[in-house]
Structures are given as structure tokens and as C-alpha cells.
Scaffold this motif. Structure first.
Motif, mmCIF file in Angstrom:
data_model
loop_
_atom_site.group_PDB
_atom_site.id
_atom_site.type_symbol
_atom_site.label_atom_id
_atom_site.label_comp_id
_atom_site.label_asym_id
_atom_site.label_seq_id
_atom_site.Cartn_x
_atom_site.Cartn_y
_atom_site.Cartn_z
ATOM 1 N N ARG A 76 28.759 -0.091 4.692
ATOM 2 C CA ARG A 76 28.476 -0.509 6.756
ATOM 3 C C ARG A 76 26.973 -1.185 7.253
ATOM 4 N N VAL A 77 27.081 -1.380 8.212
ATOM 5 C CA VAL A 77 25.815 -1.606 8.632
ATOM 6 C C VAL A 77 25.259 -1.229 9.807
ATOM 7 N N TRP A 78 25.959 -0.133 10.617
ATOM 8 C CA TRP A 78 25.664 0.003 11.694
ATOM 9 C C TRP A 78 24.313 1.253 11.106
ATOM 10 N N PRO A 79 24.990 2.309 9.820
ATOM 11 C CA PRO A 79 23.423 3.225 10.118
ATOM 12 C C PRO A 79 21.754 2.064 9.495
ATOM 13 N N ARG A 80 22.062 1.082 9.069
ATOM 14 C CA ARG A 80 20.288 0.242 9.047
ATOM 15 C C ARG A 80 20.413 -0.379 10.905
ATOM 16 N N ILE A 81 21.783 -0.484 11.516
ATOM 17 C CA ILE A 81 21.190 -1.491 12.709
ATOM 18 C C ILE A 81 20.654 -0.457 13.681
ATOM 19 N N LEU A 82 21.227 1.005 13.802
ATOM 20 C CA LEU A 82 20.361 2.049 14.247
ATOM 21 C C LEU A 82 18.908 2.625 13.633
ATOM 22 N N LEU A 83 18.923 2.571 12.328
ATOM 23 C CA LEU A 83 17.812 2.883 12.295
ATOM 24 C C LEU A 83 16.711 1.758 12.478
ATOM 25 N N PHE A 84 16.754 0.585 12.448
ATOM 26 C CA PHE A 84 15.813 -0.143 13.056
ATOM 27 C C PHE A 84 15.788 -0.487 14.518
ATOM 28 N N ILE A 85 16.483 -0.153 14.888
ATOM 29 C CA ILE A 85 16.612 0.141 17.015
ATOM 30 C C ILE A 85 15.949 1.061 17.123
ATOM 31 N N ALA A 86 15.700 2.347 16.111
ATOM 32 C CA ALA A 86 15.150 3.258 16.609
ATOM 33 C C ALA A 86 13.747 3.494 15.700
ATOM 34 N N LEU A 87 13.385 2.445 15.396
ATOM 35 C CA LEU A 87 11.822 1.846 14.845
ATOM 36 C C LEU A 87 11.379 0.799 16.185
ATOM 37 N N SER A 88 12.010 0.494 16.665
ATOM 38 C CA SER A 88 11.270 -1.196 17.572
ATOM 39 C C SER A 88 11.202 0.005 18.719
ATOM 40 N N PRO A 89 10.920 1.118 19.124
ATOM 41 C CA PRO A 89 10.509 1.248 20.651
ATOM 42 C C PRO A 89 9.018 2.231 20.238
ATOM 43 N N PRO A 90 9.265 2.843 19.795
ATOM 44 C CA PRO A 90 7.536 3.712 18.375
ATOM 45 C C PRO A 90 7.023 2.338 17.708
ATOM 46 N N LEU A 91 7.292 0.841 17.764
ATOM 47 C CA LEU A 91 6.345 -0.060 17.254
ATOM 48 C C LEU A 91 5.945 -0.441 18.354
ATOM 49 N N ALA A 92 6.630 -0.730 19.046
ATOM 50 C CA ALA A 92 6.548 -1.377 20.325
ATOM 51 C C ALA A 92 5.296 -0.658 21.572
ATOM 52 N N PHE A 93 5.688 0.444 21.322
ATOM 53 C CA PHE A 93 4.438 1.587 22.234
ATOM 54 C C PHE A 93 3.245 1.636 21.081
ATOM 55 N N LEU A 94 3.501 1.879 20.230
ATOM 56 C CA LEU A 94 2.090 1.372 18.784
ATOM 57 C C LEU A 94 1.555 0.544 19.309
ATOM 58 N N LEU A 95 2.169 -0.893 19.033
ATOM 59 C CA LEU A 95 1.433 -1.449 18.367
ATOM 60 C C LEU A 95 1.165 -2.622 19.655
ATOM 61 N N THR A 96 0.385 -2.394 20.212
ATOM 62 C CA THR A 96 -0.157 -2.706 21.756
ATOM 63 C C THR A 96 -1.781 -3.618 22.128
ATOM 64 N N ASP A 97 -2.421 -3.125 20.695
ATOM 65 C CA ASP A 97 -3.706 -3.471 21.126
ATOM 66 C C ASP A 97 -3.530 -5.146 20.040
ATOM 67 N N LYS A 98 -4.590 -5.930 21.358
ATOM 68 C CA LYS A 98 -4.278 -7.411 19.826
ATOM 69 C C LYS A 98 -2.939 -8.456 19.967
ATOM 70 N N LEU A 99 -1.955 -7.512 20.820
ATOM 71 C CA LEU A 99 -0.655 -7.670 20.448
ATOM 72 C C LEU A 99 -0.478 -9.228 20.019
ATOM 73 N N THR A 100 -1.419 -9.965 21.235
ATOM 74 C CA THR A 100 -1.071 -11.878 20.797
ATOM 75 C C THR A 100 -1.789 -12.384 19.717
ATOM 76 N N ASP A 101 -3.157 -11.400 18.968
ATOM 77 C CA ASP A 101 -3.008 -12.051 17.664
ATOM 78 C C ASP A 101 -2.136 -11.827 16.532
ATOM 79 N N PHE A 102 -1.740 -10.472 16.938
ATOM 80 C CA PHE A 102 -0.253 -9.910 15.634
ATOM 81 C C PHE A 102 0.514 -10.676 16.395
ATOM 82 N N ILE A 103 1.237 -11.119 17.029
ATOM 83 C CA ILE A 103 3.011 -11.769 17.393
ATOM 84 C C ILE A 103 1.960 -13.252 17.044
#
Length: 198
Positions: free
Chosen positions: A25-52
């Protein structure tokens, strides 16, 4: 021309146990990545342009690699076993050919995901790159529409950043899986010797 839906479906069809044929099944992985993405988006905001920009550089290099592999797989010929080959050699040749086709679908999915990630990266860094335009034109216009314009922009920014991080995590996972499957393909080819010479 392949649609986004068919690329995703073809990639998902490659998730199975190679030995038993049982689906993974692929959905457990997709759900895990969806759950991880907002915390990363919230936490990794300092110097985001350089990171991106760093992520974009790596993704662009891997995209070039992905296109090279796509063209190689599309232009390579299938392994064929001779009529005198044993049943095991014929089965191995069939499995190796199937795995090569599956790798084409995996690389296609990686190219699509990484390209979408690069597109979202441009949207993420646009406000910072065009900060003066946003503060002079976009914010006053949004403030006329709603009094909570800055809150709406913050949430919209978080959503876009979350999609970006999801796409980058998925592209990284897919690339790692491609490398593992290519290694497995070569092991299979080497284990059976040159099928064409058999």
C-alpha cells in the motif's frame, strides 16, 4: 501523451513484493508525508529562500539525471532469451524486462514530482523576491477585501510551503527508491549472466 493520473497510477502499480507479487500500500507513506509537511513548513521559515535555492539546485541536477535515465530506458532494447534457454533464464529475462518498464514509470513520476516541487518553490519565494510589490500593491488590495488579509496570506503561505515540502519529500523518496531498484535490476542481470548470450 500520458496524463498526471496515469503517471501516478503506473508508479503506484510498481509497489509490490518482487518475490511474492503481493501489493504494498502507498497510502500510509503518503499520509505520513502529508502529516510531516505542515510542521516542516511552519518550522523552516528562517532563511527559507536560501534553503529553497539549495533544494532547487539539487532537484535540478537530479531532474537532469532523471531525463537522461528516461531517454536511456525508452531507447534501450529488451533482453531476449534464446529458444534453447532454460525456463529459469526465460523467467528471469521476463522479470528484468518488466522491471525496466516499471523503472520508466518510477522515473516519470520522479520527474513530474520534482518539476512540480520546483514550480511551488518559485511560488514560495515570490513574496520575498517581490516584497516591495506585495507590500505596496497586494496587501492594500487584500485589506480592502478583508480585514484579516495578513492572516489569510499567512495561512495561504503555509499551505503553499506545505505542498512544496510534501513534493520535495516525495521526490526524495522516489529518487531513493529508483536508485535501489536500479541496483536490484543490475543484480538480477548479473546473477543471470547476459541473457542475450544464453
Amino acid at each position: 501523451m500520458a496524463s498526471v493520473r496515469s503517471i501516478i497510477a503506473n508508479n503506484n502499480a510498481t509497489f509490490y513484493n518482487y518475490r511474492t507479487g503481493g501489493r504494498i500500500r502507498v497510502w500510509p507513506r503518503i499520509l505520513l508525508f502529508i502529516a510531516l509537511s505542515p510542521p516542516l513548513a511552519f518550522l523552516l521559515t528562517d532563511k527559507l529562500t536560501d534553503f529553497i535555492n539549495s533544494i532547487n539546485t539539487v532537484a535540478s541536477i537530479l531532474l537532469g539525471f532523471g531525463f537522461s535515465v528516461l531517454f536511456y530506458i525508452a531507447s534501450s532494447r529488451e533482453d531476449h532469451s534464446s529458444p534453447t534457454s532454460s525456463l529459469e533464464q526465460k523467467n528471469r529475462a521476463r522479470r528484468v524486462n518488466a522491471l525496466s518498464k516499471e523503472l520508466f514509470h518510477n522515473v516519470s513520476y520522479f520527474v513530474m514530482t520534482a518539476s512540480a516541487g520546483l514550480a511551488f518553490a518559485m511560488v514560495v519565494i515570490a513574496p520575498e523576491a517581490q516584497g516591495e510589490w506585495f507590500t505596496k500593491h497586494a496587501l492594500p488590495l487584500l485589506a480592502k477585501i478583508t480585514s484579516s488579509a495578513s492572516d489569510c496570506l499567512w495561512w495561504a503561505s503555509l499551505c503553499v510551503r506545505s505542498v512544496f515540502f510534501f513534493l520535495m519529500i516525495e521526490a526524495g523518496y522516489t529518487f531513493g527508491r529508483i536508485v535501489g531498484r536500479v541496483n536490484f535490476l543490475f543484480e538480477e542481470k548479473l546473477a543471470g549472466g547476459n541473457v542475450n548470450d544464453a
